[in-house]
Motif scaffolding. Structure first.
Motif, PDB file in Angstrom:
ATOM      1  N   VAL A 389      -4.897  16.956 -51.370  1.00 21.51           N
ATOM      2  CA  VAL A 389      -5.979  16.269 -52.362  1.00 21.51           C
ATOM      3  C   VAL A 389      -5.083  16.036 -54.148  1.00 21.51           C
ATOM      4  O   VAL A 389      -4.855  17.415 -54.759  1.00 21.51           O
ATOM      5  N   PRO A 390      -4.901  15.213 -54.802  1.00 22.91           N
ATOM      6  CA  PRO A 390      -4.747  15.236 -55.622  1.00 22.91           C
ATOM      7  C   PRO A 390      -5.457  16.209 -57.206  1.00 22.91           C
ATOM      8  O   PRO A 390      -6.771  16.640 -56.784  1.00 22.91           O
ATOM      9  N   ASN A 391      -4.424  16.593 -57.555  1.00 26.01           N
ATOM     10  CA  ASN A 391      -5.001  17.683 -59.119  1.00 26.01           C
ATOM     11  C   ASN A 391      -4.552  16.949 -60.118  1.00 26.01           C
ATOM     12  O   ASN A 391      -2.906  16.164 -60.906  1.00 26.01           O
ATOM     13  N   VAL A 392      -4.187  17.410 -60.892  1.00 27.36           N
ATOM     14  CA  VAL A 392      -3.987  17.252 -62.381  1.00 27.36           C
ATOM     15  C   VAL A 392      -3.410  18.321 -62.878  1.00 27.36           C
ATOM     16  O   VAL A 392      -3.828  19.573 -62.102  1.00 27.36           O
ATOM     17  N   SER A 393      -2.604  18.587 -64.185  1.00 21.54           N
ATOM     18  CA  SER A 393      -2.142  19.577 -64.355  1.00 21.54           C
ATOM     19  C   SER A 393      -2.840  20.312 -65.298  1.00 21.54           C
ATOM     20  O   SER A 393      -3.699  20.491 -66.263  1.00 21.54           O
ATOM     21  N   TYR A 394      -2.883  22.128 -65.031  1.00 17.24           N
ATOM     22  CA  TYR A 394      -3.220  22.720 -66.304  1.00 17.24           C
ATOM     23  C   TYR A 394      -2.917  23.837 -66.485  1.00 17.24           C
ATOM     24  O   TYR A 394      -1.734  23.764 -66.189  1.00 17.24           O
ATOM     25  N   LYS A 395      -3.341  24.224 -67.560  1.00 14.83           N
ATOM     26  CA  LYS A 395      -1.994  25.682 -68.695  1.00 14.83           C
ATOM     27  C   LYS A 395      -3.665  26.826 -68.521  1.00 14.83           C
ATOM     28  O   LYS A 395      -4.557  27.429 -68.724  1.00 14.83           O
ATOM     29  N   VAL A 396      -2.551  27.574 -67.854  1.00 12.54           N
ATOM     30  CA  VAL A 396      -3.503  28.769 -67.561  1.00 12.54           C
ATOM     31  C   VAL A 396      -2.823  29.773 -68.575  1.00 12.54           C
ATOM     32  O   VAL A 396      -1.687  30.454 -68.730  1.00 12.54           O
ATOM     33  N   ILE A 397      -3.961  30.491 -69.574  1.00 10.80           N
ATOM     34  CA  ILE A 397      -3.334  31.752 -70.179  1.00 10.80           C
ATOM     35  C   ILE A 397      -4.094  32.833 -69.665  1.00 10.80           C
ATOM     36  O   ILE A 397      -5.027  32.794 -69.432  1.00 10.80           O
ATOM     37  N   THR A 398      -2.550  33.774 -69.369  1.00 15.57           N
ATOM     38  CA  THR A 398      -3.569  35.103 -68.783  1.00 15.57           C
ATOM     39  C   THR A 398      -3.304  35.956 -70.164  1.00 15.57           C
ATOM     40  O   THR A 398      -3.114  35.475 -70.940  1.00 15.57           O
ATOM     41  N   ASN A 399      -4.098  37.178 -69.201  1.00 15.27           N
ATOM     42  CA  ASN A 399      -4.535  38.362 -70.586  1.00 15.27           C
ATOM     43  C   ASN A 399      -3.065  38.883 -71.373  1.00 15.27           C
ATOM     44  O   ASN A 399      -3.562  39.006 -71.755  1.00 15.27           O
ATOM     45  N   LYS A 400      -2.209  38.514 -70.923  1.00 17.54           N
ATOM     46  CA  LYS A 400      -0.359  39.148 -71.700  1.00 17.54           C
ATOM     47  C   LYS A 400      -0.554  38.315 -72.745  1.00 17.54           C
ATOM     48  O   LYS A 400       0.515  37.888 -73.672  1.00 17.54           O
ATOM     49  N   GLY A 401      -1.148  36.825 -72.794  1.00 20.21           N
ATOM     50  CA  GLY A 401      -1.030  35.946 -72.869  1.00 20.21           C
ATOM     51  C   GLY A 401       0.342  35.244 -72.744  1.00 20.21           C
ATOM     52  O   GLY A 401       0.573  34.098 -73.852  1.00 20.21           O
ATOM     53  N   GLU A 402      -0.091  34.727 -72.183  1.00 21.14           N
ATOM     54  CA  GLU A 402       1.918  34.136 -71.176  1.00 21.14           C
ATOM     55  C   GLU A 402       0.890  33.328 -70.511  1.00 21.14           C
ATOM     56  O   GLU A 402       0.080  32.916 -70.290  1.00 21.14           O
ATOM     57  N   ILE A 403       2.334  31.999 -70.696  1.00 15.61           N
ATOM     58  CA  ILE A 403       1.528  30.119 -70.656  1.00 15.61           C
ATOM     59  C   ILE A 403       2.348  30.079 -68.979  1.00 15.61           C
ATOM     60  O   ILE A 403       3.081  29.410 -69.166  1.00 15.61           O
ATOM     61  N   ILE A 404       1.394  29.713 -67.888  1.00 15.39           N
ATOM     62  CA  ILE A 404       1.737  29.148 -66.682  1.00 15.39           C
ATOM     63  C   ILE A 404       0.839  28.061 -66.969  1.00 15.39           C
ATOM     64  O   ILE A 404      -0.103  27.607 -66.324  1.00 15.39           O
ATOM     65  N   GLU A 405       2.529  27.155 -66.466  1.00 13.51           N
ATOM     66  CA  GLU A 405       1.532  25.378 -65.856  1.00 13.51           C
ATOM     67  C   GLU A 405       1.093  25.802 -64.459  1.00 13.51           C
ATOM     68  O   GLU A 405       2.382  25.791 -63.969  1.00 13.51           O
ATOM     69  N   VAL A 406       0.021  24.487 -64.088  1.00 14.36           N
ATOM     70  CA  VAL A 406       0.040  24.849 -62.266  1.00 14.36           C
ATOM     71  C   VAL A 406      -0.881  23.534 -62.365  1.00 14.36           C
ATOM     72  O   VAL A 406      -1.322  23.171 -63.002  1.00 14.36           O
ATOM     73  N   HIS A 407       0.328  23.156 -61.272  1.00 12.32           N
ATOM     74  CA  HIS A 407      -0.152  21.690 -60.869  1.00 12.32           C
ATOM     75  C   HIS A 407      -0.812  21.251 -59.777  1.00 12.32           C
ATOM     76  O   HIS A 407      -1.701  20.402 -58.959  1.00 12.32           O
ATOM     77  N   ASN A 408      -0.970  23.008 -58.878  1.00 15.48           N
ATOM     78  CA  ASN A 408      -1.221  23.323 -57.248  1.00 15.48           C
ATOM     79  C   ASN A 408      -2.322  24.845 -57.238  1.00 15.48           C
ATOM     80  O   ASN A 408      -1.664  25.813 -57.916  1.00 15.48           O
ATOM     81  N   PRO A 409      -3.591  24.334 -56.732  1.00 14.07           N
ATOM     82  CA  PRO A 409      -4.683  25.796 -57.036  1.00 14.07           C
ATOM     83  C   PRO A 409      -3.611  26.792 -55.872  1.00 14.07           C
ATOM     84  O   PRO A 409      -4.268  27.857 -56.325  1.00 14.07           O
ATOM     85  N   SER A 410      -2.905  26.510 -55.349  1.00 17.51           N
ATOM     86  CA  SER A 410      -2.240  27.542 -54.307  1.00 17.51           C
ATOM     87  C   SER A 410      -1.616  28.536 -55.945  1.00 17.51           C
ATOM     88  O   SER A 410      -0.773  29.286 -55.638  1.00 17.51           O
TER      89      SER A 410
END
Length: 618
Positions: A389-410
């Motif tokens: 299933v196609p996804n777009v790129s998301y930015k996840v901001i954690t409680n510690k303030g880190e930014i993680i780029e996520v392309h895949n739900p896993s």
């Protein structure tokens, strides 16, 4: 005597320099830009015909669209370069034409073509007028300071609106009415005037043939017999057959085994000067050694700086490509690398999935781009793949303030560690007739769109500017827009930053086991309806087994929808003729125990068709 010889060589060198300068003054590099289906390829056919570049048996519709896919769909997927000779008032000119795609998913092809040109033919359909991609491509050409020649095509059509469309072009370009050429790619109307205008208005390339060699690679293609063929434009200097050359970014050195110009077939030459467009074959076998946007120079006399290449392409849509047979993993890697040579907007990296094994996470510019890549893998490399299933790129901001780029739900971290998720938004331009504005606004609002502004282009045509989440438009937005507007609305977009959104992970479970290939990140408002539709669709598509299969949609531990695929049941009581009911019950109980045991050890295979159909739910 020495003085005479010295003078002779100086005079000879000056004559060569004058000849090269004269040759450069007679070169014209230009591309054709337009919205999809405005007649670019047909007009390119007429230019080739009128300059006698293609004649007789070679002449066919869409000469430059040499891919079967392009002919079947009637669209240009790849930009195509070709050289033409044109005589005007006894003087011979060399035209290097690049025909470009019109669909928004292939805009990167257009940007590369524009970088290799000094002029552009802006084609506008006289029956449709200015469209969204016309404006987008025009701005791209103006950023590179290209000379724009406006052409109104399809003038032979009964429903052409020359005066109205002319007014639109004048308003957009700020040119005079008399500068717009009225033409028809079908009948050949205005083609002579276009060729004369190219000579008079498109500037000759600027460059020094005596300077160190600088060539910009704008495309490349893999040939199984000759290796990688790179297409380039010479900015400065001169290249000869047999020269030792270096690719600046990769720092690899090669011999120019063959150089030449791009006619209908590749035409070898001994020398190519500044301003010309050509190709080089140097026996490169590894696709990583040739990068689009790289600079070619001489080994002995290198240039002092590399040419600024193209902007790094940013994929819009991400999907996993997995081989049906896991043994084909390396073959798939090789196939994607060869495709990437020819289509630099494709990005990929290796990944693994519990359900599908080893594969690649690929980045595409849109859904049509993804569909074309799948088709090309199948046709050109005989690779059957499963697409997630196609996804777009998301930015996840954690409680510690880190930014993680996520392309895949896993790749999503634990829900307790997430502060918030940001999703990409686009700035979309929709040009339509005023009759369809209400329905289009309803469609955009349903996709969580925000109206930025609306502009009247002419009497009954309007431009709507919307901010929309990219995840909402990748699936079916374009198709629905076309059906609502009866084909009249045009659509163009560019990335417009990230914004916080309420996103959740939707999982699909088969007998309690998650199928990670069908998981997706989705807005909380759309999760329940999408989960329900996916379960219903999978119930239709997954073949029945010897045991019941539970198809469930879940958000975390909460099941939001369930469908059951009933077991294929053998009639075990058929052999009982009469007799006591306990005999039948005994057989049924035995069957029940077998089904239960089978369910514990049985695997549910999801057919490839199911993966593809789930993408087309709407």
């Amino acid at each position: 005597m020495k003085f005479i010889i010295h003078n002779f060589f100086c005079t000879f060198a000056k004559q060569i320099k004058i000849r090269r300068t004269l040759r450069m003054n007679n070169i014209r590099n230009f591309c054709i830009i337009a919205h999809i289906d405005h007649g670019k390829s047909t007009l390119a056919d007429r230019l080739l015909e009128y300059t006698n570049t293609v004649a007789g048996k070679e002449m066919q519709a869409q000469v430059l669209d040499n891919m079967d896919l392009e002919r079947e769909r009637g669209i240009t997927i790849k930009s195509h370069a070709i050289q033409m000779s044109y005589k005007l008032n006894g003087e011979e000119f060399i035209f290097n034409l690049i025909d470009t795609p019109g669909h928004v998913d292939f805009s990167y092809e257009v940007s590369r073509s524009i970088a290799a040109c000094e002029g552009a033919l802006l084609i506008v359909d006289a029956t449709q007028g200015i469209q969204a991609q016309t404006i987008s491509n025009l701005y791209m050409a103006l950023e590179h300071d290209l000379e724009i020649i406006p052409i109104m095509n399809k003038m032979d059509m009964d429903n052409a609106m020359p005066e109205e469309v002319e007014d639109q072009i004048v308003e957009l370009l700020g040119c005079k009415h008399k500068e717009i050429i009225r033409a028809s790619g079908k009948t050949g109307l205005g083609v002579d005037l276009i060729l004369e205008t190219i000579v008079s208005r498109v500037p000759a390339p600027k460059g020094d043939p005596e300077a160190p060699l600088q060539c910009l690679i704008f495309d490349s293609v893999f040939n199984s017999f000759r290796g990688i063929i790179a297409y380039f434009k010479i900015i400065n200097g001169t290249i000869n057959k047999g020269d030792s050359v270096k690719f600046v970014n990769t720092e690899k050195e090669y011999n120019a085994d063959e150089i030449g110009v791009l006619k209908l077939e590749m035409s070898p030459t001994k020398t190519l000067n500044a301003g010309n467009v050509g190709y080089i074959i140097s026996g490169v076998k590894t696709s990583k050694e040739v990068k689009v946007g790289d600079t070619i120079t001489h080994v002995k006399r290198p240039c002092s700086w590399a040419i600024a290449g193209f902007e790094e392409v940013k994929p819009m849509v991400f999907a996993g490509l997995y081989p049906i047979d896991t043994e084909d993993f390396e073959d798939l890697r090789s196939s994607i690398e060869k495709l990437q040579l020819n289509d630099a907007s494709l990005t990929f990296e290796a990944e693994s999935s519990v359900a599908l094994g080893f594969g690649f996470r690929c980045g595409f510019l849109g859904m049509l781009h993804m569909e074309i890549i799948q088709e090309r893998l199948d046709r050109e490399f005989n690779m059957n793949v499963i697409t997630t299933v196609p996804n777009v790129s998301y930015k996840v901001i954690t409680n510690k303030g880190e930014i993680i780029e996520v392309h895949n739900p896993s790749g999503l971290p634990d829900i307790m560690a997430i502060d918030h998720i940001e999703e990409p938004f686009i700035r979309a331009s929709i040009i339509t007739r005023t009759d369809y504005i209400g329905q289009i606004m309803t469609l955009c609002l349903g996709k969580r769109g925000e109206l930025v502004k609306q502009n009247y282009i002419s009497g009954n045509r309007m431009e709507l500017i919307y901010d929309l989440p990219l995840s909402e438009i990748v699936f079916d937005f374009y198709d629905r827009l076309k059906s609502i507007s009866k084909g009249y609305a045009s659509f163009d977009y560019h990335l417009n930053g990230f914004r916080p959104s309420k996103l959740i992970r939707l999982d699909i479970l088969l007998n309690g086991e998650p199928v990670d290939a069908l998981s997706c990140l989705i807005h909380v408002d759309n999760a329940v309806p999408l989960g329900k539709r996916m379960c219903e669709k999978l119930k239709e598509l997954i073949p029945r087994q010897q045991f019941d299969i539970a198809v469930q949609a879940a958000i975390g531990a909460k099941i939001i929808s369930r469908e059951t695929i009933k077991a294929v049941r053998k009639d075990v009581t058929a052999k009982c003729y009469g007799g006591d009911i306990t005999r039948k019950r005994k057989l049924l109980e035995k069957q029940k125990k077998g089904k239960k045991r089978m369910k514990q050890i049985g695997n549910v295979e999801v057919p490839q068709k199911a993966f593809l159909e789930v993408l087309k739910l709407d």
